[in-house]
Design an enzyme around this catalytic site. Structure first.
Site, PDB file in Angstrom:
ATOM      1  N   SER A 136       0.682  -1.376   0.187  1.00  0.00           N
ATOM      2  CA  SER A 136       0.139   0.249  -0.026  1.00  0.00           C
ATOM      3  C   SER A 136       0.876   1.081  -0.075  1.00  0.00           C
ATOM      4  O   SER A 136       1.494   1.581  -0.963  1.00  0.00           O
ATOM      5  CB  SER A 136      -0.939   0.110   1.103  1.00  0.00           C
ATOM      6  OG  SER A 136      -1.873   0.967   0.973  1.00  0.00           O
ATOM      7  N   ASP A 190      -9.782  -4.795  -4.323  1.00  0.00           N
ATOM      8  CA  ASP A 190      -9.206  -3.781  -3.493  1.00  0.00           C
ATOM      9  C   ASP A 190     -10.218  -2.494  -3.502  1.00  0.00           C
ATOM     10  O   ASP A 190     -10.169  -1.726  -4.314  1.00  0.00           O
ATOM     11  CB  ASP A 190      -7.830  -3.349  -4.033  1.00  0.00           C
ATOM     12  CG  ASP A 190      -7.063  -2.741  -2.663  1.00  0.00           C
ATOM     13  OD1 ASP A 190      -7.578  -2.037  -1.826  1.00  0.00           O
ATOM     14  OD2 ASP A 190      -5.879  -2.866  -2.643  1.00  0.00           O
ATOM     15  N   HIS A 223      -7.829  -5.480   0.217  1.00  0.00           N
ATOM     16  CA  HIS A 223      -6.816  -4.608   0.648  1.00  0.00           C
ATOM     17  C   HIS A 223      -5.956  -5.543   1.650  1.00  0.00           C
ATOM     18  O   HIS A 223      -5.710  -5.205   2.713  1.00  0.00           O
ATOM     19  CB  HIS A 223      -7.087  -3.402   0.857  1.00  0.00           C
ATOM     20  CG  HIS A 223      -5.868  -2.296   0.916  1.00  0.00           C
ATOM     21  ND1 HIS A 223      -5.200  -1.892  -0.335  1.00  0.00           N
ATOM     22  CD2 HIS A 223      -5.333  -1.649   1.862  1.00  0.00           C
ATOM     23  CE1 HIS A 223      -4.114  -1.158  -0.016  1.00  0.00           C
ATOM     24  NE2 HIS A 223      -4.305  -0.892   1.493  1.00  0.00           N
TER      25      HIS A 223
END
Length: 248
Positions: A136, A190, A223
């Site tokens: 991320s 995601d 995610h």
């Protein structure tokens, strides 16, 4: 030849003191240490969120020659979270508006990551035996730092990431890392860093560099990571950082 280089490096260098090195969760190599992975966590997390995964690799007898360093980002106010302080590599103003981000703090974080890399080099690990990775926001910092660093790295590994500072990216790439291999993986579902952002970022990188680049889309993953991603991580680390002692 690689072993000679490692030994020479160890003899030649005396570790310099890097003041203010980022505090990190570290999983030490269980065999002779001859390669290092530095892995950068996501927003609001710490290195402790990732070190157990790498400890698990080592416990299974995988990547035993590798030391895993999972640094903790500094604590700073994050605008999109109403100014609440948390571990962050840089400020994020609005998760949905990537174009107008200023990425405040990213230069300091880049420098801190480079200090970690240099610290490993000073302890005898050549830069091309160091792999940089992240998840991320940590993946975004990996892309930015890896391609703008002036010593060749072993590879870049980016999970659920995106390219920050994209307007100047092409101009900032160093010749030393223009050929560095990249593996990006992204969950198709995601909701935080959308899959299309990851794909767009990858396309910009691919068009700007000359090294091998691969983008793996993982179905049904949000995610986070799953077994497919973990298996690919292990294979990539083993490919880029093979245990040179076992080849003798």
């Amino acid at each position: 030849e690689m072993l000679q280089r490692l030994t020479k490096n160890k003899q030649r260098r005396s570790p310099t003191r890097h003041r203010h090195l980022l505090k990190s969760a570290v999983e030490s190599a269980t065999n002779t240490h001859n390669a290092t992975v530095i892995f950068l966590h996501g927003l609001g997390d710490t290195g402790h969120g990732w070190s157990p995964l790498f400890q698990n690799f080592l416990n299974q007898g995988l990547c035993n020659n590798v030391k895993f360093i999972c640094p903790h980002a500094p604590i700073r106010p994050v605008t999109m979270n109403m100014g609440h302080k948390m571990n962050a590599w840089y400020d994020i103003v609005n998760i949905d508006d990537r174009e107008n981000e200023t990425f405040e703090g990213i230069q300091e974080s880049r420098k801190s990551v480079i200090d970690l890399i240099e610290h490993e080099i000073d302890s005898g690990i050549p830069s091309d035996r160091i792999l940089l990775g992240g998840f991320s926001q940590g993946g975004a910092l990996t892309l930015y730092t890896g391609y703008t660093y002036d010593k060749p790295l072993a590879g870049l590994l980016v999970l659920s990431g995106y390219l920050p500072m994209r307007d100047q990216f092409k101009d900032d790439i160093t010749s030393e890392n223009k050929n560095t291999e990249l593996l990006m993986m992204h969950g198709q579902s995601d909701p935080v860093v959308r899959h299309e952002w990851g794909q767009q970022s990858f396309n910009i990188v691919k068009d700007s560099v000359s090294g091998t680049t691969e983008f793996v889309s993982v179905p049904r993953v949000q995610h986070n990571i799953d077994e497919t991603i973990i298996d690919n991580m292990i294979q990539y680390i083993q490919k880029k950082l093979p245990d040179i002692n076992s080849n003798l």
